[in-house]
Structures are given as structure tokens and as C-alpha cells.
Design a protein around this motif. Structure first.
Motif, PDB file in Angstrom:
ATOM      1  N   UNK A  68     -17.609  37.418 -20.215  1.00 23.35           N
ATOM      2  CA  UNK A  68     -17.415  37.614 -18.776  1.00 23.35           C
ATOM      3  C   UNK A  68     -18.129  38.905 -18.383  1.00 23.35           C
ATOM      4  N   UNK A  69     -19.159  38.788 -17.551  1.00 28.54           N
ATOM      5  CA  UNK A  69     -19.988  39.947 -17.212  1.00 28.54           C
ATOM      6  C   UNK A  69     -19.658  40.552 -15.849  1.00 28.54           C
ATOM      7  N   UNK A  70     -18.513  40.158 -15.289  1.00 33.21           N
ATOM      8  CA  UNK A  70     -18.081  40.747 -14.020  1.00 33.21           C
ATOM      9  C   UNK A  70     -17.577  42.168 -14.266  1.00 33.21           C
ATOM     10  N   UNK A 122     -12.666  45.484 -13.025  1.00 33.89           N
ATOM     11  CA  UNK A 122     -11.635  45.161 -12.026  1.00 33.89           C
ATOM     12  C   UNK A 122     -11.560  43.662 -11.785  1.00 33.89           C
ATOM     13  N   UNK A 123     -12.705  43.012 -11.619  1.00 32.27           N
ATOM     14  CA  UNK A 123     -12.715  41.559 -11.415  1.00 32.27           C
ATOM     15  C   UNK A 123     -12.094  40.848 -12.621  1.00 32.27           C
ATOM     16  N   UNK A 124     -12.443  41.305 -13.801  1.00 33.09           N
ATOM     17  CA  UNK A 124     -11.912  40.702 -15.032  1.00 33.09           C
ATOM     18  C   UNK A 124     -10.395  40.837 -15.079  1.00 33.09           C
ATOM     19  N   UNK A 125      -9.897  42.021 -14.748  1.00 32.35           N
ATOM     20  CA  UNK A 125      -8.460  42.271 -14.790  1.00 32.35           C
ATOM     21  C   UNK A 125      -7.701  41.477 -13.730  1.00 32.35           C
ATOM     22  N   UNK A 126      -8.366  41.117 -12.646  1.00 27.89           N
ATOM     23  CA  UNK A 126      -7.730  40.321 -11.593  1.00 27.89           C
ATOM     24  C   UNK A 126      -7.570  38.859 -12.008  1.00 27.89           C
ATOM     25  N   UNK A 127      -8.280  38.452 -13.032  1.00 31.81           N
ATOM     26  CA  UNK A 127      -8.176  37.083 -13.531  1.00 31.81           C
ATOM     27  C   UNK A 127      -9.413  36.691 -14.308  1.00 31.81           C
ATOM     28  N   UNK A 128      -9.208  36.060 -15.453  1.00 32.75           N
ATOM     29  CA  UNK A 128     -10.327  35.643 -16.290  1.00 32.75           C
ATOM     30  C   UNK A 128      -9.912  34.440 -17.136  1.00 32.75           C
ATOM     31  N   UNK A 129     -10.891  33.789 -17.717  1.00 31.09           N
ATOM     32  CA  UNK A 129     -10.621  32.653 -18.592  1.00 31.09           C
ATOM     33  C   UNK A 129     -10.040  33.162 -19.905  1.00 31.09           C
ATOM     34  N   UNK A 167     -23.278  32.392 -27.455  1.00 32.51           N
ATOM     35  CA  UNK A 167     -22.681  33.202 -26.395  1.00 32.51           C
ATOM     36  C   UNK A 167     -22.826  32.432 -25.089  1.00 32.51           C
ATOM     37  N   UNK A 168     -21.723  32.304 -24.362  1.00 33.22           N
ATOM     38  CA  UNK A 168     -21.750  31.689 -23.033  1.00 33.22           C
ATOM     39  C   UNK A 168     -21.409  32.783 -22.036  1.00 33.22           C
ATOM     40  N   UNK A 169     -22.357  33.105 -21.168  1.00 32.67           N
ATOM     41  CA  UNK A 169     -22.129  34.144 -20.170  1.00 32.67           C
ATOM     42  C   UNK A 169     -21.516  33.523 -18.923  1.00 32.67           C
ATOM     43  N   UNK A 170     -20.610  34.276 -18.267  1.00 37.38           N
ATOM     44  CA  UNK A 170     -20.016  33.784 -17.029  1.00 37.38           C
ATOM     45  C   UNK A 170     -19.755  34.942 -16.076  1.00 37.38           C
ATOM     46  N   UNK A 171     -19.732  34.620 -14.795  1.00 39.15           N
ATOM     47  CA  UNK A 171     -19.385  35.560 -13.727  1.00 39.15           C
ATOM     48  C   UNK A 171     -18.776  34.723 -12.603  1.00 39.15           C
ATOM     49  N   UNK A 172     -18.728  35.252 -11.414  1.00 36.21           N
ATOM     50  CA  UNK A 172     -18.119  34.510 -10.301  1.00 36.21           C
ATOM     51  C   UNK A 172     -18.928  33.281  -9.910  1.00 36.21           C
ATOM     52  N   UNK A 173     -20.217  33.466  -9.656  1.00 35.48           N
ATOM     53  CA  UNK A 173     -21.014  32.358  -9.127  1.00 35.48           C
ATOM     54  C   UNK A 173     -22.218  31.963  -9.982  1.00 35.48           C
ATOM     55  N   UNK A 174     -22.477  32.700 -11.054  1.00 38.62           N
ATOM     56  CA  UNK A 174     -23.581  32.342 -11.948  1.00 38.62           C
ATOM     57  C   UNK A 174     -24.782  33.251 -11.872  1.00 38.62           C
ATOM     58  N   UNK A 175     -24.868  34.100 -10.861  1.00 35.02           N
ATOM     59  CA  UNK A 175     -26.025  34.978 -10.700  1.00 35.02           C
ATOM     60  C   UNK A 175     -26.073  36.103 -11.720  1.00 35.02           C
ATOM     61  N   UNK A 228     -22.983  27.862 -12.070  1.00 32.89           N
ATOM     62  CA  UNK A 228     -22.073  27.933 -10.940  1.00 32.89           C
ATOM     63  C   UNK A 228     -20.947  28.938 -11.124  1.00 32.89           C
ATOM     64  N   UNK A 229     -20.855  29.510 -12.315  1.00 29.19           N
ATOM     65  CA  UNK A 229     -19.852  30.533 -12.593  1.00 29.19           C
ATOM     66  C   UNK A 229     -18.427  30.021 -12.521  1.00 29.19           C
ATOM     67  N   UNK A 230     -17.505  30.958 -12.443  1.00 35.98           N
ATOM     68  CA  UNK A 230     -16.087  30.621 -12.405  1.00 35.98           C
ATOM     69  C   UNK A 230     -15.723  29.876 -11.119  1.00 35.98           C
ATOM     70  N   UNK A 231     -16.488  30.107 -10.059  1.00 36.79           N
ATOM     71  CA  UNK A 231     -16.240  29.384  -8.798  1.00 36.79           C
ATOM     72  C   UNK A 231     -16.388  27.871  -8.985  1.00 36.79           C
ATOM     73  N   UNK A 232     -17.236  27.450  -9.903  1.00 33.47           N
ATOM     74  CA  UNK A 232     -17.472  26.014 -10.107  1.00 33.47           C
ATOM     75  C   UNK A 232     -16.275  25.317 -10.762  1.00 33.47           C
ATOM     76  N   UNK A 233     -15.412  26.077 -11.397  1.00 31.43           N
ATOM     77  CA  UNK A 233     -14.260  25.492 -12.084  1.00 31.43           C
ATOM     78  C   UNK A 233     -13.247  24.967 -11.092  1.00 31.43           C
ATOM     79  N   UNK A 234     -13.058  25.655 -10.002  1.00 30.86           N
ATOM     80  CA  UNK A 234     -12.057  25.275  -9.007  1.00 30.86           C
ATOM     81  C   UNK A 234     -12.554  24.229  -8.026  1.00 30.86           C
ATOM     82  N   UNK A 235     -13.834  23.920  -8.084  1.00 31.71           N
ATOM     83  CA  UNK A 235     -14.415  22.939  -7.132  1.00 31.71           C
ATOM     84  C   UNK A 235     -14.571  21.587  -7.749  1.00 31.71           C
TER      85      UNK A 235
END
Length: 112
Positions: free
Chosen positions: A37-39, A42-49, A75-83, A105-112
Motif C-alpha cells: 500500500x503506497x498511500x 494517515x490514509x493507511x491508518x484510516x483503512x487498508x486491506x 509485489x502488488x502495489x495499491x493506492x486509492x485509485x491506481x495512479x 483502479x486501486x482500492x476504489x475499484x473494490x467497492x464498485x
């Protein structure tokens, strides 16, 4: 050496991307694979896989060799949207990591 350069060149042209289902399968089939997780911290602590490792994009070039010593490890890299994770993938490949995938699509793609 030339063979390694060819592999990196051809892999970077196709940029390996996986969707969430593919990433889950890779992590199940390969217990040594890492979800990175490359966020920001703070983003990681707010929620992560579950099982993911936090390494902020901006620290990758300084910390990767210590946190990720095996350059052949999956290694699988992830962030919010994939950028940011795509950028992290490119940095890791430049550093010589050979099996780096980006969560499309990042973590946003999981909820869609």
C-alpha cells in the motif's frame, strides 16, 4: 545482463496490471507475495486491506531495499485509485524488482 534489460523493457511496455480478484488469487497462491500500500501513513491508518504493508510512494526509493529485500518476490502495489501505485510500480521496476503488478483502479475499484 542484456537478457535482464530486455525483460525489464518488455515488461514496462505492457505494465502488468491486475484487478482485485486476480490480486486475491495471486496472494492466496503465493504466500510470499506482498500487497504494498503506497498511500500516505494517515490514509493507511484510516483503512487498508488486511495483510498489506505500508510504504508511502515518496519513501519507496529510500526504503524499498530494506523492506523488500527479494527483488524476485511478487509485489502488488495499491493506492486509492491506481495512479500512485502505478508510479510505485515503475520505480520498483527501475530499481530491479522483477515481478511487480499494479492493482488496476486501486482500492476504489473494490467497492464498485
Amino acid at each position: 545482463m542484456l537478457e535482464r534489460i530486455k525483460r525489464i523493457f518488455y515488461r514496462s511496455m505492457s505494465r502488468q496490471e491486475v484487478n482485485y480478484c486476480q490480486a486475491k488469487q495471486m496472494l492466496i497462491q503465493n504466500p510470499n507475495a506482498i500487497l504494498l500500500d503506497v498511500r500516505s501513513k494517515q490514509e493507511y491508518e484510516e483503512g487498508h486491506l488486511s495483510g498489506s504493508i505500508s510504504l508511502c510512494l515518496y519513501d519507496i526509493d529510500k526504503q524499498a531495499n530494506k523492506i523488500l529485500p527479494d527483488k524476485e518476490q511478487t509485489i502488488i502495489t495499491c493506492c486509492s485509485s491506481g495512479g500512485r501505485s502505478k508510479e510505485a510500480q515503475e520505480i520498483l521496476e527501475t530499481m530491479g524488482y522483477e515481478n511487480v503488478y499494479n492493482l488496476k483502479g486501486g482500492l476504489d475499484s473494490i467497492n464498485n
